[in-house]
Design a protein around this motif. Structure first.
Motif, PDB file in Angstrom:
ATOM      1  N   GLU A   1       6.946   8.149   6.373  1.00  0.00           N
ATOM      2  CA  GLU A   1       5.920   7.155   6.695  1.00  0.00           C
ATOM      3  C   GLU A   1       6.506   5.748   6.655  1.00  0.00           C
ATOM      4  O   GLU A   1       6.195   4.906   7.512  1.00  0.00           O
ATOM      5  N   ALA A   2       7.365   5.477   5.680  1.00  0.00           N
ATOM      6  CA  ALA A   2       7.992   4.155   5.585  1.00  0.00           C
ATOM      7  C   ALA A   2       8.898   3.899   6.786  1.00  0.00           C
ATOM      8  O   ALA A   2       8.952   2.774   7.309  1.00  0.00           O
ATOM      9  N   GLU A   3       9.612   4.917   7.234  1.00  0.00           N
ATOM     10  CA  GLU A   3      10.481   4.755   8.398  1.00  0.00           C
ATOM     11  C   GLU A   3       9.667   4.368   9.623  1.00  0.00           C
ATOM     12  O   GLU A   3      10.072   3.496  10.411  1.00  0.00           O
ATOM     13  N   ASP A   4       8.500   4.999   9.799  1.00  0.00           N
ATOM     14  CA  ASP A   4       7.632   4.649  10.929  1.00  0.00           C
ATOM     15  C   ASP A   4       7.130   3.215  10.799  1.00  0.00           C
ATOM     16  O   ASP A   4       7.064   2.470  11.786  1.00  0.00           O
ATOM     17  N   LEU A   5       6.769   2.830   9.590  1.00  0.00           N
ATOM     18  CA  LEU A   5       6.261   1.480   9.351  1.00  0.00           C
ATOM     19  C   LEU A   5       7.320   0.434   9.675  1.00  0.00           C
ATOM     20  O   LEU A   5       7.046  -0.562  10.355  1.00  0.00           O
TER      21      LEU A   5
ATOM     22  N   GLU B   1      10.003   0.834  11.557  1.00  0.00           N
ATOM     23  CA  GLU B   1      10.339   0.894  12.979  1.00  0.00           C
ATOM     24  C   GLU B   1       9.357   0.057  13.797  1.00  0.00           C
ATOM     25  O   GLU B   1       9.748  -0.660  14.730  1.00  0.00           O
ATOM     26  N   GLY B   2       8.082   0.132  13.433  1.00  0.00           N
ATOM     27  CA  GLY B   2       7.078  -0.649  14.144  1.00  0.00           C
ATOM     28  C   GLY B   2       7.159  -2.138  13.883  1.00  0.00           C
ATOM     29  O   GLY B   2       6.558  -2.935  14.606  1.00  0.00           O
ATOM     30  N   SER B   3       7.917  -2.530  12.865  1.00  0.00           N
ATOM     31  CA  SER B   3       8.053  -3.943  12.515  1.00  0.00           C
ATOM     32  C   SER B   3       9.442  -4.490  12.843  1.00  0.00           C
ATOM     33  O   SER B   3       9.782  -5.603  12.424  1.00  0.00           O
ATOM     34  N   ARG B   4      10.219  -3.726  13.580  1.00  0.00           N
ATOM     35  CA  ARG B   4      11.592  -4.138  13.856  1.00  0.00           C
ATOM     36  C   ARG B   4      11.665  -5.475  14.585  1.00  0.00           C
ATOM     37  O   ARG B   4      12.608  -6.245  14.403  1.00  0.00           O
ATOM     38  N   HIS B   5      10.655  -5.779  15.398  1.00  0.00           N
ATOM     39  CA  HIS B   5      10.679  -7.030  16.175  1.00  0.00           C
ATOM     40  C   HIS B   5      10.688  -8.258  15.279  1.00  0.00           C
ATOM     41  O   HIS B   5      11.070  -9.354  15.724  1.00  0.00           O
ATOM     42  N   LEU B   6      10.279  -8.113  14.017  1.00  0.00           N
ATOM     43  CA  LEU B   6      10.253  -9.262  13.111  1.00  0.00           C
ATOM     44  C   LEU B   6      11.661  -9.782  12.805  1.00  0.00           C
ATOM     45  O   LEU B   6      11.803 -10.906  12.337  1.00  0.00           O
ATOM     46  N   ALA B   7      12.664  -8.944  13.049  1.00  0.00           N
ATOM     47  CA  ALA B   7      14.042  -9.374  12.821  1.00  0.00           C
ATOM     48  C   ALA B   7      14.609 -10.143  14.013  1.00  0.00           C
ATOM     49  O   ALA B   7      15.685 -10.745  13.906  1.00  0.00           O
ATOM     50  N   ASP B   8      13.901 -10.158  15.139  1.00  0.00           N
ATOM     51  CA  ASP B   8      14.392 -10.864  16.327  1.00  0.00           C
ATOM     52  C   ASP B   8      14.200 -12.367  16.155  1.00  0.00           C
ATOM     53  O   ASP B   8      13.177 -12.817  15.611  1.00  0.00           O
TER      54      ASP B   8
ATOM     55  N   GLN C   1       0.830  -1.209   0.000  1.00  0.00           N
ATOM     56  CA  GLN C   1       0.000   0.000   0.000  1.00  0.00           C
ATOM     57  C   GLN C   1       0.862   1.255   0.000  1.00  0.00           C
ATOM     58  O   GLN C   1       0.574   2.222  -0.718  1.00  0.00           O
ATOM     59  N   TRP C   2       1.942   1.237   0.798  1.00  0.00           N
ATOM     60  CA  TRP C   2       2.819   2.410   0.857  1.00  0.00           C
ATOM     61  C   TRP C   2       3.517   2.645  -0.477  1.00  0.00           C
ATOM     62  O   TRP C   2       3.586   3.787  -0.944  1.00  0.00           O
ATOM     63  N   MET C   3       4.041   1.591  -1.084  1.00  0.00           N
ATOM     64  CA  MET C   3       4.723   1.761  -2.367  1.00  0.00           C
ATOM     65  C   MET C   3       3.775   2.305  -3.438  1.00  0.00           C
ATOM     66  O   MET C   3       4.141   3.196  -4.212  1.00  0.00           O
ATOM     67  N   THR C   4       2.571   1.767  -3.471  1.00  0.00           N
ATOM     68  CA  THR C   4       1.593   2.230  -4.456  1.00  0.00           C
ATOM     69  C   THR C   4       1.259   3.693  -4.235  1.00  0.00           C
ATOM     70  O   THR C   4       1.225   4.494  -5.180  1.00  0.00           O
ATOM     71  N   ARG C   5       1.021   4.052  -2.983  1.00  0.00           N
ATOM     72  CA  ARG C   5       0.687   5.442  -2.645  1.00  0.00           C
ATOM     73  C   ARG C   5       1.861   6.372  -2.929  1.00  0.00           C
ATOM     74  O   ARG C   5       1.678   7.486  -3.457  1.00  0.00           O
ATOM     75  N   THR C   6       3.071   5.939  -2.613  1.00  0.00           N
ATOM     76  CA  THR C   6       4.262   6.764  -2.830  1.00  0.00           C
ATOM     77  C   THR C   6       4.487   7.019  -4.316  1.00  0.00           C
ATOM     78  O   THR C   6       4.803   8.143  -4.729  1.00  0.00           O
ATOM     79  N   ARG C   7       4.324   5.994  -5.123  1.00  0.00           N
ATOM     80  CA  ARG C   7       4.469   6.164  -6.565  1.00  0.00           C
ATOM     81  C   ARG C   7       3.394   7.103  -7.115  1.00  0.00           C
ATOM     82  O   ARG C   7       3.666   7.952  -7.963  1.00  0.00           O
TER      83      ARG C   7
END
Length: 203
Positions: A186-190, A192-199, A128-134
């Motif tokens: 907006e992508a940075e916030d997104l 950041e909120g998903s950083r735990h997925l790398a744990d 959704q972000w990529m589509t909106r950004t483009r």
């Protein structure tokens, strides 16, 4: 082909022209383009090419695959056989391991199926972000192509550039870079909120 693909080739020469002017004269002191350049850390044409390199379809394709992997984990957890009529310490030890394996596969906050689902949610959000950004960038480029600044930069090519050309280059670049910077925040916030997925998932 989306709107950005359609307008990209027309906008690139104008962006390069604006860059050439700014490289020769610099932007006016205190102009907002300085802040946008520091934030994006790319000149306008390169920043636009970076956005053009975003591929929303890849995220769209990844999402169902990740959700399918989550279902496999749930099915595998459910398929682990209980001890049945088997009794004794060995049976108890097996059942303990079976329950641990099942919990690792599915059902808990740290289970594999939940990790796959969370990653699928991230893929959907990135799509959704990529589509909106483009789309946002395509709109910004359409605006600058029909702007007074574009006319100023393409009507003549003075050497050295005039103050009007310098102002036009700075305004045009600022508009494009601000659009990109806002969307990337907006992508940075997104992310950041998903950083735990790398744990790592606890075993």
């Amino acid at each position: 082909m989306d709107r950005l693909d359609q307008v990209l080739d027309s906008a690139t020469p104008l962006l390069r022209r604006a860059e050439d002017v700014l490289e020769l004269t610099g932007a006016p002191p205190g102009h907002p383009v300085w802040d946008h350049l520091r934030h994006v850390r790319l000149m306008p044409a390169d920043a636009v090419r970076a956005v053009a390199g975003l591929r929303p379809a890849a995220m769209s394709e990844a999402e169902p695959e990740l959700r399918a992997d989550a279902r496999v984990c749930v099915e595998a957890a459910a398929a682990l056989p209980p001890p049945g009529e088997w009794e004794g310490e060995a049976a108890d030890a097996y059942d303990d391991q079976r329950r641990r394996a099942a919990a690792h596969l599915a059902g808990g906050d740290d289970s594999l199926d939940e990790r796959f689902e969370a990653t699928a949610d991230l893929a959907a959000a990135l799509h959704q972000w990529m589509t909106r950004t483009r789309d946002n960038l395509a709109a910004a480029l359409t605006e600058v192509l029909t702007s007074a600044e574009a006319f100023t930069l393409t009507a003549s090519a003075s050497f050295p550039p005039t103050s009007a050309e310098t102002e036009a280059a700075a305004n045009l670049s600022s508009h494009v870079l601000r659009t990109i910077a806002d969307d990337y925040a907006e992508a940075e916030d997104l992310l950041e909120g998903s950083r735990h997925l790398a744990d790592p998932i606890p075993l």
